[in-house]
Design a protein around this motif. Structure first.
Motif, PDB file in Angstrom:
ATOM      1  N   ALA A  29       0.608  -1.294  -0.097  1.00 25.98           N
ATOM      2  CA  ALA A  29      -0.089  -0.052  -0.012  1.00 25.98           C
ATOM      3  C   ALA A  29       1.042   1.364  -0.099  1.00 25.98           C
ATOM      4  O   ALA A  29       0.463   2.109  -0.603  1.00 25.98           O
ATOM      5  N   ALA A  30       2.170   1.207   0.695  1.00 28.88           N
ATOM      6  CA  ALA A  30       2.955   2.359   0.719  1.00 28.88           C
ATOM      7  C   ALA A  30       3.446   2.468  -0.599  1.00 28.88           C
ATOM      8  O   ALA A  30       3.826   3.860  -1.104  1.00 28.88           O
ATOM      9  N   ILE A  31       3.998   1.569  -1.367  1.00 28.13           N
ATOM     10  CA  ILE A  31       4.500   1.555  -2.682  1.00 28.13           C
ATOM     11  C   ILE A  31       3.419   2.222  -3.505  1.00 28.13           C
ATOM     12  O   ILE A  31       4.062   3.016  -4.548  1.00 28.13           O
ATOM     13  N   LYS A  32       2.337   1.866  -3.605  1.00 27.67           N
ATOM     14  CA  LYS A  32       1.071   2.308  -4.469  1.00 27.67           C
ATOM     15  C   LYS A  32       0.915   3.978  -4.000  1.00 27.67           C
ATOM     16  O   LYS A  32       1.048   4.448  -4.849  1.00 27.67           O
ATOM     17  N   ALA A  33       1.049   4.091  -2.901  1.00 26.90           N
ATOM     18  CA  ALA A  33       0.937   5.472  -2.305  1.00 26.90           C
ATOM     19  C   ALA A  33       2.144   6.358  -2.925  1.00 26.90           C
ATOM     20  O   ALA A  33       2.125   7.551  -3.402  1.00 26.90           O
ATOM     21  N   GLY A  47       6.104   7.141  -0.157  1.00 27.64           N
ATOM     22  CA  GLY A  47       4.682   6.739   0.222  1.00 27.64           C
ATOM     23  C   GLY A  47       4.709   6.198   1.634  1.00 27.64           C
ATOM     24  O   GLY A  47       5.624   5.629   2.234  1.00 27.64           O
ATOM     25  N   ALA A  48       3.636   6.326   2.233  1.00 28.21           N
ATOM     26  CA  ALA A  48       3.275   5.803   3.529  1.00 28.21           C
ATOM     27  C   ALA A  48       1.969   5.256   3.786  1.00 28.21           C
ATOM     28  O   ALA A  48       0.973   5.580   2.918  1.00 28.21           O
ATOM     29  N   ALA A  49       1.960   4.090   4.385  1.00 25.72           N
ATOM     30  CA  ALA A  49       0.856   3.444   4.847  1.00 25.72           C
ATOM     31  C   ALA A  49       0.630   3.217   6.136  1.00 25.72           C
ATOM     32  O   ALA A  49       1.538   2.663   6.994  1.00 25.72           O
ATOM     33  N   ILE A  50      -0.579   3.392   6.908  1.00 25.49           N
ATOM     34  CA  ILE A  50      -0.713   3.338   8.158  1.00 25.49           C
ATOM     35  C   ILE A  50      -1.936   2.467   8.620  1.00 25.49           C
ATOM     36  O   ILE A  50      -2.729   2.375   7.941  1.00 25.49           O
ATOM     37  N   LEU A  51      -1.702   1.605   9.287  1.00 23.77           N
ATOM     38  CA  LEU A  51      -2.465   0.412   9.690  1.00 23.77           C
ATOM     39  C   LEU A  51      -3.338   1.021  11.170  1.00 23.77           C
ATOM     40  O   LEU A  51      -2.478   0.942  12.137  1.00 23.77           O
ATOM     41  N   LEU A  52      -4.684   1.185  11.074  1.00 21.01           N
ATOM     42  CA  LEU A  52      -5.282   1.471  12.428  1.00 21.01           C
ATOM     43  C   LEU A  52      -5.987   0.235  12.935  1.00 21.01           C
ATOM     44  O   LEU A  52      -6.030  -0.480  12.510  1.00 21.01           O
ATOM     45  N   ASP A  53      -6.075   0.654  14.592  1.00 20.72           N
ATOM     46  CA  ASP A  53      -6.814  -0.445  15.247  1.00 20.72           C
ATOM     47  C   ASP A  53      -8.336  -0.829  14.632  1.00 20.72           C
ATOM     48  O   ASP A  53      -8.759  -1.741  15.247  1.00 20.72           O
ATOM     49  N   ASN A  54      -8.877   0.073  13.749  1.00 19.90           N
ATOM     50  CA  ASN A  54     -10.147   0.020  13.334  1.00 19.90           C
ATOM     51  C   ASN A  54      -9.992  -0.924  11.841  1.00 19.90           C
ATOM     52  O   ASN A  54     -11.039  -0.873  11.259  1.00 19.90           O
ATOM     53  N   ASN A  55      -8.965  -1.325  11.667  1.00 19.09           N
ATOM     54  CA  ASN A  55      -8.488  -2.273  10.594  1.00 19.09           C
ATOM     55  C   ASN A  55      -8.494  -1.388   9.291  1.00 19.09           C
ATOM     56  O   ASN A  55      -8.252  -1.862   7.898  1.00 19.09           O
ATOM     57  N   GLU A  56      -8.481  -0.029   9.301  1.00 22.26           N
ATOM     58  CA  GLU A  56      -8.401   0.786   8.170  1.00 22.26           C
ATOM     59  C   GLU A  56      -6.841   1.009   7.836  1.00 22.26           C
ATOM     60  O   GLU A  56      -5.887   0.903   8.837  1.00 22.26           O
ATOM     61  N   ILE A  57      -6.628   1.208   6.579  1.00 28.40           N
ATOM     62  CA  ILE A  57      -5.520   1.311   5.938  1.00 28.40           C
ATOM     63  C   ILE A  57      -5.375   2.933   5.421  1.00 28.40           C
ATOM     64  O   ILE A  57      -6.354   3.033   4.503  1.00 28.40           O
ATOM     65  N   VAL A  58      -4.621   3.886   6.023  1.00 25.10           N
ATOM     66  CA  VAL A  58      -4.580   5.289   5.477  1.00 25.10           C
ATOM     67  C   VAL A  58      -3.399   5.222   4.698  1.00 25.10           C
ATOM     68  O   VAL A  58      -2.195   4.738   5.476  1.00 25.10           O
ATOM     69  N   ILE A  59      -3.194   6.092   3.615  1.00 25.43           N
ATOM     70  CA  ILE A  59      -1.965   6.053   2.868  1.00 25.43           C
ATOM     71  C   ILE A  59      -1.754   7.805   2.659  1.00 25.43           C
ATOM     72  O   ILE A  59      -2.692   8.528   3.014  1.00 25.43           O
ATOM     73  N   GLY A  60      -0.574   7.888   2.372  1.00 29.27           N
ATOM     74  CA  GLY A  60       0.009   9.533   2.204  1.00 29.27           C
ATOM     75  C   GLY A  60       1.216   9.530   1.195  1.00 29.27           C
ATOM     76  O   GLY A  60       1.865   8.125   1.088  1.00 29.27           O
ATOM     77  N   SER A  61       1.331  10.511   0.617  1.00 25.47           N
ATOM     78  CA  SER A  61       2.574  10.522  -0.249  1.00 25.47           C
ATOM     79  C   SER A  61       3.030  11.839  -0.322  1.00 25.47           C
ATOM     80  O   SER A  61       2.315  12.672   0.189  1.00 25.47           O
ATOM     81  N   ASN A  62       4.273  12.212  -0.514  1.00 26.41           N
ATOM     82  CA  ASN A  62       5.059  13.523  -0.440  1.00 26.41           C
ATOM     83  C   ASN A  62       4.510  14.281  -1.458  1.00 26.41           C
ATOM     84  O   ASN A  62       4.134  13.854  -2.576  1.00 26.41           O
ATOM     85  N   GLN A  63       4.108  15.539  -1.105  1.00 25.14           N
ATOM     86  CA  GLN A  63       3.493  16.519  -2.004  1.00 25.14           C
ATOM     87  C   GLN A  63       4.193  17.854  -2.012  1.00 25.14           C
ATOM     88  O   GLN A  63       4.326  18.594  -1.065  1.00 25.14           O
ATOM     89  N   GLU A  64       5.127  18.104  -3.224  1.00 23.85           N
ATOM     90  CA  GLU A  64       6.022  19.170  -3.259  1.00 23.85           C
ATOM     91  C   GLU A  64       5.413  20.473  -3.540  1.00 23.85           C
ATOM     92  O   GLU A  64       4.167  20.358  -4.084  1.00 23.85           O
ATOM     93  N   ALA A  78      -0.233  11.133   5.625  1.00 23.97           N
ATOM     94  CA  ALA A  78      -0.946  10.102   6.351  1.00 23.97           C
ATOM     95  C   ALA A  78      -1.268  10.234   7.665  1.00 23.97           C
ATOM     96  O   ALA A  78      -2.430   9.777   7.960  1.00 23.97           O
ATOM     97  N   ILE A  79      -0.639  10.549   8.431  1.00 25.32           N
ATOM     98  CA  ILE A  79      -0.821  10.744   9.748  1.00 25.32           C
ATOM     99  C   ILE A  79      -1.811  11.572  10.234  1.00 25.32           C
ATOM    100  O   ILE A  79      -2.935  11.522  10.971  1.00 25.32           O
ATOM    101  N   TYR A  80      -1.854  13.030   9.426  1.00 29.12           N
ATOM    102  CA  TYR A  80      -2.629  13.961   9.649  1.00 29.12           C
ATOM    103  C   TYR A  80      -3.996  13.439   9.026  1.00 29.12           C
ATOM    104  O   TYR A  80      -5.215  13.781   9.766  1.00 29.12           O
ATOM    105  N   TYR A  81      -4.331  12.768   8.161  1.00 28.70           N
ATOM    106  CA  TYR A  81      -5.398  12.432   7.428  1.00 28.70           C
ATOM    107  C   TYR A  81      -5.905  11.371   8.266  1.00 28.70           C
ATOM    108  O   TYR A  81      -7.119  11.292   8.815  1.00 28.70           O
ATOM    109  N   ALA A  82      -5.268  10.460   8.850  1.00 30.26           N
ATOM    110  CA  ALA A  82      -5.798   9.427   9.866  1.00 30.26           C
ATOM    111  C   ALA A  82      -6.298  10.057  11.103  1.00 30.26           C
ATOM    112  O   ALA A  82      -7.446   9.837  11.686  1.00 30.26           O
ATOM    113  N   GLY A  83      -5.765  11.135  11.499  1.00 29.18           N
ATOM    114  CA  GLY A  83      -6.147  11.905  12.541  1.00 29.18           C
ATOM    115  C   GLY A  83      -7.447  12.691  12.598  1.00 29.18           C
ATOM    116  O   GLY A  83      -8.197  12.854  13.281  1.00 29.18           O
TER     117      GLY A  83
END
Length: 160
Positions: A29-33, A47-64, A78-83
């Motif tokens: 998922a991080a590679i795709k992100a 690319g980043a992928a985060i696994l949450l305790d609700n089983n959701e995976i949230v992704i993010g990629s750098n944006q210049e 990714a982490i701010y979107y998850a939050g």
């Protein structure tokens, strides 16, 4: 004077095939992100992928941005979107992968300092460690059982 020694313990895997299947999927998922990164200036996609305790995976990629400080790293995207989307969910695991269009990235690439500080904030907030896996485009994968391993003597709200 007293000398204090800090120690960090990391696990290093020779490649993706050594990892458990669920971590391989998180890294995929991080590679795709990473492919969605907007990096026309640095040519360095993350690319980043985060696994949450609700089983959701949230992704993010750098944006210049042409105004460099205005961009945002994949980890913080990714982490701010998850939050924002799942404010009560805990972050269990995070996978990071980076590649460069200028050279082969075959060494594990850890989060930058700003991202470490941001991840630390969430780890402290949830009172539970976040497993972090990071790699280049190919090659070895490093696992840290906690962000605190990557940012000893971190700055947190207790200093405010």
């Amino acid at each position: 004077m007293k000398e204090v020694k800090l120690e960090t313990v990391l696990n290093v895997y020779d490649g993706l095939s050594e990892l458990p299947h669920d971590i391989q999927q998180l890294i995929d998922a991080a590679i795709k992100a990473r492919e969605n990164a907007y990096a026309p200036y640095s040519k360095f996609k993350v690319g980043a992928a985060i696994l949450l305790d609700n089983n959701e995976i949230v992704i993010g990629s750098n944006q210049e941005n042409a105004s460099y400080p205005s961009g945002l790293c994949a980890e913080r995207t990714a982490i701010y979107y998850a939050g924002a989307k799942y404010p009560n969910a805990k972050i269990l695991k995070m996978a990071l992968t980076a590649s460069s269009q200028n050279q082969v990235t075959d060494a594990p690439i850890p989060p930058c300092g700003a991202c470490r500080q941001s991840i630390s904030e969430y780890e402290i907030k949830q009172e539970q460690p976040i497993e972090i896996y990071f790699m280049g485009a190919i090659g070895k994968v490093v696992k840290s059982n906690s962000l605190a391993n990557l940012l000893p003597l971190g700055f947190d709200r207790s200093f405010l």
